[in-house]
Motif scaffolding. Structure first.
Motif, PDB file in Angstrom:
ATOM      1  N   ASP A 173       0.841  -1.191   0.000  1.00  0.00           N
ATOM      2  CA  ASP A 173       0.000   0.000   0.000  1.00  0.00           C
ATOM      3  C   ASP A 173       0.879   1.245   0.000  1.00  0.00           C
ATOM      4  N   ALA A 174       1.129   1.804  -1.180  1.00  0.00           N
ATOM      5  CA  ALA A 174       2.002   2.972  -1.285  1.00  0.00           C
ATOM      6  C   ALA A 174       1.382   4.197  -0.627  1.00  0.00           C
ATOM      7  N   GLY A 175       0.063   4.303  -0.686  1.00  0.00           N
ATOM      8  CA  GLY A 175      -0.599   5.415  -0.027  1.00  0.00           C
ATOM      9  C   GLY A 175      -0.395   5.393   1.467  1.00  0.00           C
ATOM     10  N   ALA A 176      -0.481   4.217   2.065  1.00  0.00           N
ATOM     11  CA  ALA A 176      -0.256   4.089   3.503  1.00  0.00           C
ATOM     12  C   ALA A 176       1.184   4.433   3.863  1.00  0.00           C
ATOM     13  N   LEU A 177       2.116   4.056   2.998  1.00  0.00           N
ATOM     14  CA  LEU A 177       3.517   4.417   3.234  1.00  0.00           C
ATOM     15  C   LEU A 177       3.678   5.929   3.241  1.00  0.00           C
ATOM     16  N   GLU A 178       3.094   6.584   2.265  1.00  0.00           N
ATOM     17  CA  GLU A 178       3.224   8.041   2.186  1.00  0.00           C
ATOM     18  C   GLU A 178       2.649   8.709   3.427  1.00  0.00           C
ATOM     19  N   ARG A 179       1.506   8.218   3.906  1.00  0.00           N
ATOM     20  CA  ARG A 179       0.879   8.804   5.092  1.00  0.00           C
ATOM     21  C   ARG A 179       1.675   8.529   6.361  1.00  0.00           C
ATOM     22  N   ALA A 180       2.418   7.437   6.399  1.00  0.00           N
ATOM     23  CA  ALA A 180       3.153   7.058   7.605  1.00  0.00           C
ATOM     24  C   ALA A 180       4.468   7.825   7.758  1.00  0.00           C
ATOM     25  N   ILE A 181       5.003   8.370   6.679  1.00  0.00           N
ATOM     26  CA  ILE A 181       6.295   9.054   6.731  1.00  0.00           C
ATOM     27  C   ILE A 181       6.158  10.383   7.464  1.00  0.00           C
ATOM     28  N   THR A 182       7.082  10.615   8.393  1.00  0.00           N
ATOM     29  CA  THR A 182       7.169  11.875   9.123  1.00  0.00           C
ATOM     30  C   THR A 182       8.619  12.363   9.056  1.00  0.00           C
ATOM     31  N   PRO A 183       8.894  13.574   9.577  1.00  0.00           N
ATOM     32  CA  PRO A 183      10.293  14.030   9.604  1.00  0.00           C
ATOM     33  C   PRO A 183      11.206  13.115  10.415  1.00  0.00           C
ATOM     34  N   ASN A 184      10.646  12.272  11.274  1.00  0.00           N
ATOM     35  CA  ASN A 184      11.450  11.357  12.083  1.00  0.00           C
ATOM     36  C   ASN A 184      11.665   9.994  11.432  1.00  0.00           C
ATOM     37  N   THR A 185      11.112   9.801  10.245  1.00  0.00           N
ATOM     38  CA  THR A 185      11.241   8.493   9.588  1.00  0.00           C
ATOM     39  C   THR A 185      12.667   8.290   9.087  1.00  0.00           C
ATOM     40  N   ALA A 186      13.283   7.249   9.585  1.00  0.00           N
ATOM     41  CA  ALA A 186      14.654   6.922   9.167  1.00  0.00           C
ATOM     42  C   ALA A 186      14.668   5.999   7.968  1.00  0.00           C
TER      43      ALA A 186
END
Length: 411
Positions: free
Chosen positions: A185-198
């Motif tokens: 689910d690429a949409g879910a990936l995009e929504r999960a990314i934050t400035p803290n995502t490593a």
């Protein structure tokens, strides 16, 4: 009386060995009741002399076939010279291993380890270190995104983000810092990314989940999102890599490159535990002396074995054979078993046959296949995994299809 005279008669040997395992061993596996003693190519033999076609390949660790003679010769020759120095000293096999592996995969840096789980743990550490030193994430705030249905090993940190209850139950408290999204689910990936995502850690094809293939374009979109948001893309190719899917690495099917690629299993052709984290300069460049290591990681015996395991994979066209025989096997299974299976899916020689829930589970069909001279393993109750060594030949594929067709039509 010799020690051989103390052994049970041959027809009782398997029962005696199984009983000893049950009495003395931890019961953390549920194998089929077959006791193997020898292997060559796609074939293995049990202690009673019965021959089987191996359709598991030690979870893809034996891609090159059992006891490949060239890998065996490399192991034997190196074992007679030098086996272990630790990384306190250099050895003459490590640099050639780095050079050959980087040339083959297009990597810039290599971190050698032993098991696949160690490679995963190493990548998690590297991703966090990179997030703090390079991306500028605040201390102890780094997040790593993973997918449901994942399997990356069974260490404590890895099961902390597993969605398999059997892997997690009774082992808490768990390591924080992970987010789980639906696989593919690429949409879910995009929504999960934050400035803290490593990092985003993902299998190109989920093996333990039952050979689950993501939608076309998912990995390409994941690569674009990771680049856009300055997130490391970590591909766990421990099962999918080194020819299993009909390409050297499964990432090639979508024409992408990961920031960190994890390989293991077939990196030694089944002779010795060897794994590696492959990377560009920026990611593995964060490690300094004393921050990470392994006594056996990069030892000369492992390097010599891995060098030959890679060489035969390429020189003997095992990757091409995986693509050709995988197409043949997938087509044959769909034609002969499609009417009695819910789905037959796969890529290369990484195939799954999923049964309808009302068939009573896949285990009994694996038992039936064993009686017909085929060894494979069920996963997630209703799915049979099919992953023979990459050296399988056309007539063996056709025979295999016949055995599956007959076994699946049992009551």
């Amino acid at each position: 009386m010799s020690s051989a005279d103390l052994l049970p008669p041959r027809h009782d040997l398997a029962s005696a060995l199984l009983a000893t395992e049950a009495r003395l061993g931890a019961h953390n596996y549920k194998p089929l009741d077959v006791v193997l003693t020898r292997g060559l190519g796609v074939w293995v033999w049990d202690v009673d002399g019965t021959r089987y076609l191996d359709c598991l390949s030690a979870y893809s660790a034996v891609n090159q076939g059992h006891c490949h003679p060239r890998i065996l010769a490399a192991l034997t020759e190196q074992a007679g010279r030098l086996t272990l120095t630790s990384r306190a000293f250099h050895n003459d096999q490590l640099a050639p291993f780095y050079e050959e592996l980087c040339a083959l995969t297009g990597s810039h840096k290599v971190l050698p380890m032993n098991s696949g789980a160690e490679a995963v743990e190493s990548a998690l550490k590297v991703a966090r270190k990179w997030a703090y030193q390079v991306k500028g994430v605040a201390a102890d705030e780094a997040e790593i995104i993973v997918c449901d249905g994942n399997f990356h090993g069974r260490t404590l940190s890895v099961i902390s983000f597993s969605t398999d209850d059997a892997s997690r139950h009774g082992f808490g408290p768990f390591t924080p810092g992970f987010k789980v999204i639906p696989y593919g689910d690429a949409g879910a990936l995009e929504r999960a990314i934050t400035p803290n995502t490593a990092a985003f850690l993902v299998e190109p094809i989920q093996g333990e989940a039952g050979v689950v293939i993501p939608p076309a374009g998912f990995l390409r979109r994941a690569r674009d999102l990771c680049t856009q948001h300055d997130v490391l893309l970590i591909l766990d190719e421990i099962q999918t890599g080194l020819g299993r899917t009909g390409a050297l690495l499964a990432e090639e099917h979508e024409g992408i490159e990961a920031d960190l690629t994890l390989i293991g299993k077939a990196l030694s052709g089944g002779f010795y535990p060897v794994s590696a984290v492959l990377s560009h300069e920026a990611a593995l460049g964060v490690l300094k002396p004393g921050e990470h290591g392994s006594t056996f990681g990069g030892n000369p015996l492992a390097c010599a074995v891995a060098r030959m395991a890679l060489r035969v994979l390429v020189e003997e066209d095992m990757i091409g054979n995986s693509a050709r025989m995988g197409d043949r096997l997938l087509r044959g299974l769909r034609e002969s078993c499609g009417d009695v299976a819910r789905e037959v899916r796969g890529r290369g020689l990484m195939i799954a046959l999923e049964l309808e829930p009302d068939r009573g589970g896949a285990r009994r069909f694996c038992e039936a296949l064993r009686r017909r001279g085929v060894l494979c393993k069920e996963t997630h109750t209703h799915t049979i995994r099919i992953a023979p060594p990459l050296v399988i030949e056309a007539d063996q594929v056709d025979w295999l299809v016949e055995q599956f067709a007959a076994a699946l039509r049992m009551g």
